[in-house]
Design a protein around this motif. Structure first.
Motif, PDB file in Angstrom:
ATOM      1  N   SER A  21       0.838  -1.201   0.000  1.00 55.49           N
ATOM      2  CA  SER A  21       0.000   0.000   0.000  1.00 55.49           C
ATOM      3  C   SER A  21       0.874   1.253   0.000  1.00 55.49           C
ATOM      4  CB  SER A  21      -0.910   0.012   1.224  1.00 55.49           C
ATOM      5  OG  SER A  21      -1.796  -1.084   1.195  1.00 55.49           O
ATOM      6  N   PRO A  22       0.465   2.293  -0.724  1.00 54.06           N
ATOM      7  CA  PRO A  22       1.285   3.517  -0.829  1.00 54.06           C
ATOM      8  C   PRO A  22       1.160   4.379   0.422  1.00 54.06           C
ATOM      9  CG  PRO A  22      -0.727   3.764  -2.112  1.00 54.06           C
ATOM     10  CD  PRO A  22      -0.737   2.360  -1.575  1.00 54.06           C
ATOM     11  N   THR A  23       1.783   3.912   1.482  1.00 49.91           N
ATOM     12  CA  THR A  23       1.761   4.613   2.759  1.00 49.91           C
ATOM     13  C   THR A  23       3.141   4.712   3.373  1.00 49.91           C
ATOM     14  OG1 THR A  23       1.297   2.514   3.876  1.00 49.91           O
ATOM     15  CG2 THR A  23      -0.610   3.896   3.306  1.00 49.91           C
ATOM     16  N   LYS A  24       4.154   4.186   2.713  1.00 53.91           N
ATOM     17  CA  LYS A  24       5.459   3.980   3.329  1.00 53.91           C
ATOM     18  C   LYS A  24       6.558   3.969   2.271  1.00 53.91           C
ATOM     19  CE  LYS A  24       3.588   0.000   4.337  1.00 53.91           C
ATOM     20  NZ  LYS A  24       2.550  -0.198   3.285  1.00 53.91           N
ATOM     21  N   PRO A  25       7.818   4.075   2.646  1.00 52.63           N
ATOM     22  CA  PRO A  25       8.896   3.942   1.663  1.00 52.63           C
ATOM     23  C   PRO A  25       9.139   2.486   1.302  1.00 52.63           C
ATOM     24  CG  PRO A  25       9.811   4.304   3.849  1.00 52.63           C
ATOM     25  CD  PRO A  25       8.312   4.429   3.990  1.00 52.63           C
ATOM     26  N   GLN A  55      -2.987  -3.755  -7.793  1.00 51.99           N
ATOM     27  CA  GLN A  55      -3.207  -2.316  -7.708  1.00 51.99           C
ATOM     28  C   GLN A  55      -2.733  -1.856  -6.339  1.00 51.99           C
ATOM     29  OE1 GLN A  55      -7.110  -0.840  -9.357  1.00 51.99           O
ATOM     30  NE2 GLN A  55      -7.624  -2.995  -9.155  1.00 51.99           N
ATOM     31  N   HIS A  56      -1.836  -0.888  -6.313  1.00 48.65           N
ATOM     32  CA  HIS A  56      -1.308  -0.453  -5.024  1.00 48.65           C
ATOM     33  C   HIS A  56      -2.401   0.108  -4.127  1.00 48.65           C
ATOM     34  CE1 HIS A  56       3.011  -1.084  -5.226  1.00 48.65           C
ATOM     35  NE2 HIS A  56       2.987  -0.713  -6.481  1.00 48.65           N
ATOM     36  N   GLY A  57      -3.493   0.577  -4.703  1.00 49.18           N
ATOM     37  CA  GLY A  57      -4.574   1.127  -3.902  1.00 49.18           C
ATOM     38  C   GLY A  57      -5.719   0.160  -3.679  1.00 49.18           C
ATOM     39  N   ALA A  58      -5.494  -1.135  -3.922  1.00 46.79           N
ATOM     40  CA  ALA A  58      -6.588  -2.107  -3.860  1.00 46.79           C
ATOM     41  C   ALA A  58      -7.232  -2.179  -2.483  1.00 46.79           C
ATOM     42  CB  ALA A  58      -6.084  -3.490  -4.259  1.00 46.79           C
ATOM     43  N   TYR A  59      -6.454  -1.968  -1.429  1.00 43.58           N
ATOM     44  CA  TYR A  59      -6.973  -2.119  -0.072  1.00 43.58           C
ATOM     45  C   TYR A  59      -7.137  -0.768   0.607  1.00 43.58           C
ATOM     46  CZ  TYR A  59      -4.902  -6.640  -1.222  1.00 43.58           C
ATOM     47  OH  TYR A  59      -4.538  -7.801  -1.865  1.00 43.58           O
ATOM     48  N   ALA A  60      -7.423   0.258  -0.198  1.00 44.85           N
ATOM     49  CA  ALA A  60      -7.492   1.614   0.341  1.00 44.85           C
ATOM     50  C   ALA A  60      -8.563   1.775   1.408  1.00 44.85           C
ATOM     51  CB  ALA A  60      -7.728   2.619  -0.787  1.00 44.85           C
ATOM     52  N   GLY A  61      -9.611   0.949   1.351  1.00 46.00           N
ATOM     53  CA  GLY A  61     -10.671   1.069   2.338  1.00 46.00           C
ATOM     54  C   GLY A  61     -10.372   0.383   3.659  1.00 46.00           C
ATOM     55  N   SER A 123      -0.581   9.525  -0.651  1.00 45.98           N
ATOM     56  CA  SER A 123      -0.368   8.287  -1.404  1.00 45.98           C
ATOM     57  C   SER A 123      -0.170   8.564  -2.889  1.00 45.98           C
ATOM     58  CB  SER A 123      -1.549   7.340  -1.194  1.00 45.98           C
ATOM     59  OG  SER A 123      -1.553   6.849   0.139  1.00 45.98           O
ATOM     60  N   ALA A 124      -0.840   9.591  -3.410  1.00 38.43           N
ATOM     61  CA  ALA A 124      -0.609   9.976  -4.808  1.00 38.43           C
ATOM     62  C   ALA A 124       0.843  10.392  -5.001  1.00 38.43           C
ATOM     63  CB  ALA A 124      -1.551  11.111  -5.198  1.00 38.43           C
ATOM     64  N   ARG A 125       1.379  11.112  -4.029  1.00 44.49           N
ATOM     65  CA  ARG A 125       2.787  11.525  -4.086  1.00 44.49           C
ATOM     66  C   ARG A 125       3.704  10.301  -4.049  1.00 44.49           C
ATOM     67  NH1 ARG A 125       7.234  13.807  -5.792  1.00 44.49           N
ATOM     68  NH2 ARG A 125       8.756  14.289  -4.155  1.00 44.49           N
ATOM     69  N   LEU A 126       3.398   9.329  -3.175  1.00 39.92           N
ATOM     70  CA  LEU A 126       4.226   8.129  -3.112  1.00 39.92           C
ATOM     71  C   LEU A 126       4.196   7.361  -4.420  1.00 39.92           C
ATOM     72  CD1 LEU A 126       3.651   6.617   0.446  1.00 39.92           C
ATOM     73  CD2 LEU A 126       5.774   7.501  -0.503  1.00 39.92           C
ATOM     74  N   LEU A 127       3.035   7.258  -5.052  1.00 44.36           N
ATOM     75  CA  LEU A 127       2.966   6.539  -6.326  1.00 44.36           C
ATOM     76  C   LEU A 127       3.791   7.228  -7.400  1.00 44.36           C
ATOM     77  CD1 LEU A 127      -0.744   5.332  -6.529  1.00 44.36           C
ATOM     78  CD2 LEU A 127       1.301   4.008  -5.956  1.00 44.36           C
ATOM     79  N   ASP A 128       3.837   8.548  -7.378  1.00 43.18           N
ATOM     80  CA  ASP A 128       4.694   9.274  -8.321  1.00 43.18           C
ATOM     81  C   ASP A 128       6.164   8.939  -8.063  1.00 43.18           C
ATOM     82  OD1 ASP A 128       2.584  10.467  -9.631  1.00 43.18           O
ATOM     83  OD2 ASP A 128       2.652  12.307  -8.448  1.00 43.18           O
ATOM     84  N   GLY A 196     -19.017  -3.173  10.754  1.00 47.50           N
ATOM     85  CA  GLY A 196     -19.089  -2.927   9.315  1.00 47.50           C
ATOM     86  C   GLY A 196     -17.767  -2.634   8.660  1.00 47.50           C
ATOM     87  N   GLN A 197     -16.668  -2.702   9.427  1.00 47.73           N
ATOM     88  CA  GLN A 197     -15.360  -2.384   8.846  1.00 47.73           C
ATOM     89  C   GLN A 197     -14.820  -3.565   8.053  1.00 47.73           C
ATOM     90  OE1 GLN A 197     -12.440  -0.951  11.571  1.00 47.73           O
ATOM     91  NE2 GLN A 197     -10.923  -0.593   9.999  1.00 47.73           N
ATOM     92  N   PRO A 198     -14.506  -3.394   6.745  1.00 47.62           N
ATOM     93  CA  PRO A 198     -13.988  -4.490   5.931  1.00 47.62           C
ATOM     94  C   PRO A 198     -12.508  -4.737   6.192  1.00 47.62           C
ATOM     95  CG  PRO A 198     -14.182  -2.507   4.607  1.00 47.62           C
ATOM     96  CD  PRO A 198     -14.745  -2.167   5.962  1.00 47.62           C
ATOM     97  N   ASN A 199     -12.125  -5.988   6.107  1.00 52.62           N
ATOM     98  CA  ASN A 199     -10.723  -6.397   6.183  1.00 52.62           C
ATOM     99  C   ASN A 199     -10.136  -6.426   4.774  1.00 52.62           C
ATOM    100  OD1 ASN A 199      -8.729  -8.889   5.990  1.00 52.62           O
ATOM    101  ND2 ASN A 199      -8.662  -8.168   8.107  1.00 52.62           N
ATOM    102  N   TYR A 200      -8.815  -6.342   4.668  1.00 52.07           N
ATOM    103  CA  TYR A 200      -8.193  -6.342   3.334  1.00 52.07           C
ATOM    104  C   TYR A 200      -8.508  -7.615   2.559  1.00 52.07           C
ATOM    105  CZ  TYR A 200      -4.403  -9.680   4.378  1.00 52.07           C
ATOM    106  OH  TYR A 200      -3.681 -10.809   4.665  1.00 52.07           O
ATOM    107  N   LEU A 201      -8.759  -8.720   3.261  1.00 54.34           N
ATOM    108  CA  LEU A 201      -9.065  -9.966   2.562  1.00 54.34           C
ATOM    109  C   LEU A 201     -10.390  -9.885   1.814  1.00 54.34           C
ATOM    110  CD1 LEU A 201      -7.957 -12.620   5.201  1.00 54.34           C
ATOM    111  CD2 LEU A 201      -6.731 -11.861   3.162  1.00 54.34           C
ATOM    112  N   LEU A 202     -11.305  -9.087   2.320  1.00 50.70           N
ATOM    113  CA  LEU A 202     -12.585  -8.925   1.624  1.00 50.70           C
ATOM    114  C   LEU A 202     -12.361  -8.243   0.276  1.00 50.70           C
ATOM    115  CD1 LEU A 202     -15.625  -9.400   1.850  1.00 50.70           C
ATOM    116  CD2 LEU A 202     -15.838  -7.129   2.870  1.00 50.70           C
ATOM    117  N   TYR A 203     -11.504  -7.204   0.256  1.00 51.92           N
ATOM    118  CA  TYR A 203     -11.195  -6.535  -1.008  1.00 51.92           C
ATOM    119  C   TYR A 203     -10.462  -7.494  -1.951  1.00 51.92           C
ATOM    120  CZ  TYR A 203     -12.340  -2.203   1.431  1.00 51.92           C
ATOM    121  OH  TYR A 203     -12.989  -1.219   2.133  1.00 51.92           O
TER     122      TYR A 203
END
Length: 393
Positions: A21-25, A55-61, A123-128, A196-203
């Motif tokens: 996920s685009p949250t880190k180096p 997709q790097h943003g697949a688990y954004a939720g 995260s947009a900045r990290l993807l760049d 109601g919070q989804p886990n990354y496995l659901l995505y």
């Protein structure tokens, strides 16, 4: 012309890695993982049609991503993320994980925005930045999988899983929704919280289940800390009719410590820091190949040794000699056709996809019967056209 597939190889491979996920180096752990995926794609695409569900943003939720985005907006409003590097954003990520998690109700607006395709400026900045990293390393998919298939509707997926006895739906009594792989000896795994919070496995399942019918083999790629989760996912996908194998990558220790990026300790070990130390002295081509060979073959399947700049330097020099020996010796367009089918079989073995460790160690072979130059062209040259991202050619 393509070679006949070795026994057990799928003609249509779906490579489904857990995304970074685009949250880190990007650290040595991420690079070992991403470069291994790159080798799988490059070599497998000579054998078969390869679709990369990435997709790097697949688990954004998920809490990990949407929670971080919500934290940034609450505690750092108005920050000009375009002026930050990945270290600066990574330090904000570490700080986020030192704060108490908010209840789902508090971050739900951010989750819903993320599910609609919104990307936080950090995260947009990290993807760049990562696009530049991919280009520096000559990796597949410089667009970073920004485009992919539409996710299956959550309600439709859960209904399917309940009907197939792969899911326990506790929502009618205010309980979570669980993946049920107990028939295979795995514990229940929450995919949707009682709140109601989804886990990354659901995505992940919403992405993969609609793609199963069009593929002969699903390769689930993940790090070793996610083994239990991916064993459960593998059981679910198998029960839905897919042929599934797993590819597992260990985390790379830094100074003897193996830990998640969220805890810090990676300063000085990002790709920028590593490249600054070696590219000027050795050149981009040797750095690209040397880093691949070191992280995949040098650290091996277990990565028990810590990342070492000294050892990386040795592998970069070996890469330089390898490139010099085979410079101009092969026609890139015909490289795949000049690798014997027997060697493809050895690289694929029983897995049905190209094993990056076998590929990397074969590149270092000194046996005269091994066409190292041709294989080197596959690993370092243009990616074969049979590799696609997200199912769209």
């Amino acid at each position: 012309m393509t070679h006949p597939l070795p026994p057990g190889a799928g003609s249509r491979i779906l490579l489904a890695p857990v995304t970074v996920s685009p949250t880190k180096p990007l650290t040595p752990t991420h690079l070992k993982y991403l470069l291994s995926l790159d080798v799988i794609v490059r070599v497998s695409a000579v054998l078969a049609d390869v679709t990369v569900a990435y997709q790097h943003g697949a688990y954004a939720g998920s809490q990990q991503v949407a929670g971080f985005w919500d934290h940034l907006d609450r505690h750092h409003p108005g920050t000009a993320y375009a002026g930050l590097d990945e270290v600066g954003i990574g330090e904000l990520y570490v700080a986020y994980h030192r704060t108490p998690r908010l209840p789902f109700a508090a971050i739900e607006p951010t989750v819903r925005r993320a599910e609609s395709g919104w990307l936080h400026p950090a995260s947009a900045r990290l993807l760049d930045i990562w696009r530049g990293h991919y280009e520096l390393l000559g990796m597949f998919d410089p667009d970073l999988g920004r485009h992919g298939p539409e996710l299956m509707a959550e309600a439709d997926l859960l209904d399917l899983l309940v009907r197939r006895n792969l899911c326990i739906d506790g929502r009618p009594v205010g309980a979570p929704v669980y993946l049920d792989a107990t028939a295979a000896g795995h514990p229940l795994r929450v995919v949707l919280g009682a709140d109601g919070q989804p886990n990354y496995l659901l995505y992940l399942l919403r992405e993969l289940v609609p793609l199963l019918a069009d593929h002969d083999l699903v390769v689930l790629a993940h790090d070793e800390q996610l083994r239990a989760d991916y064993q459960t996912v593998g059981h679910v996908l198998t029960a839905l009719g897919a042929r599934v194998v797993r590819f597992e990558v260990p985390r790379v220790p830094i100074d003897g410590v193996t830990t998640s990026t969220r805890f810090g300790g990676w300063q000085g070990y990002t790709l920028d820091a590593i490249a600054d130390r070696f590219v000027d002295d050795h050149g981009v081509d040797a750095f690209r190949l040397g880093l691949r060979l070191y992280l995949i073959a040098g650290l091996g399947r277990t990565a028990r040794e810590s990342y070492s700049a000294h050892q990386l330097s040795r592998w970069i020099r070996r890469a330089r000699r390898l490139l010099d020996v085979h410079a101009g010796a092969d026609d890139h367009d015909a490289a795949g056709e000049r690798v014997p089918a027997e060697l493809w079989g050895a690289l694929v073995a029983r897995r049905g996809y190209a094993d990056p460790y076998r590929v990397a160690t074969t590149l270092m072979s000194r046996q005269p019967t091994v066409p190292v130059g041709a294989l080197l062209d596959v690993v370092t040259g243009p990616v074969r056209s049979r590799a696609t991202v997200g199912g769209a050619r």
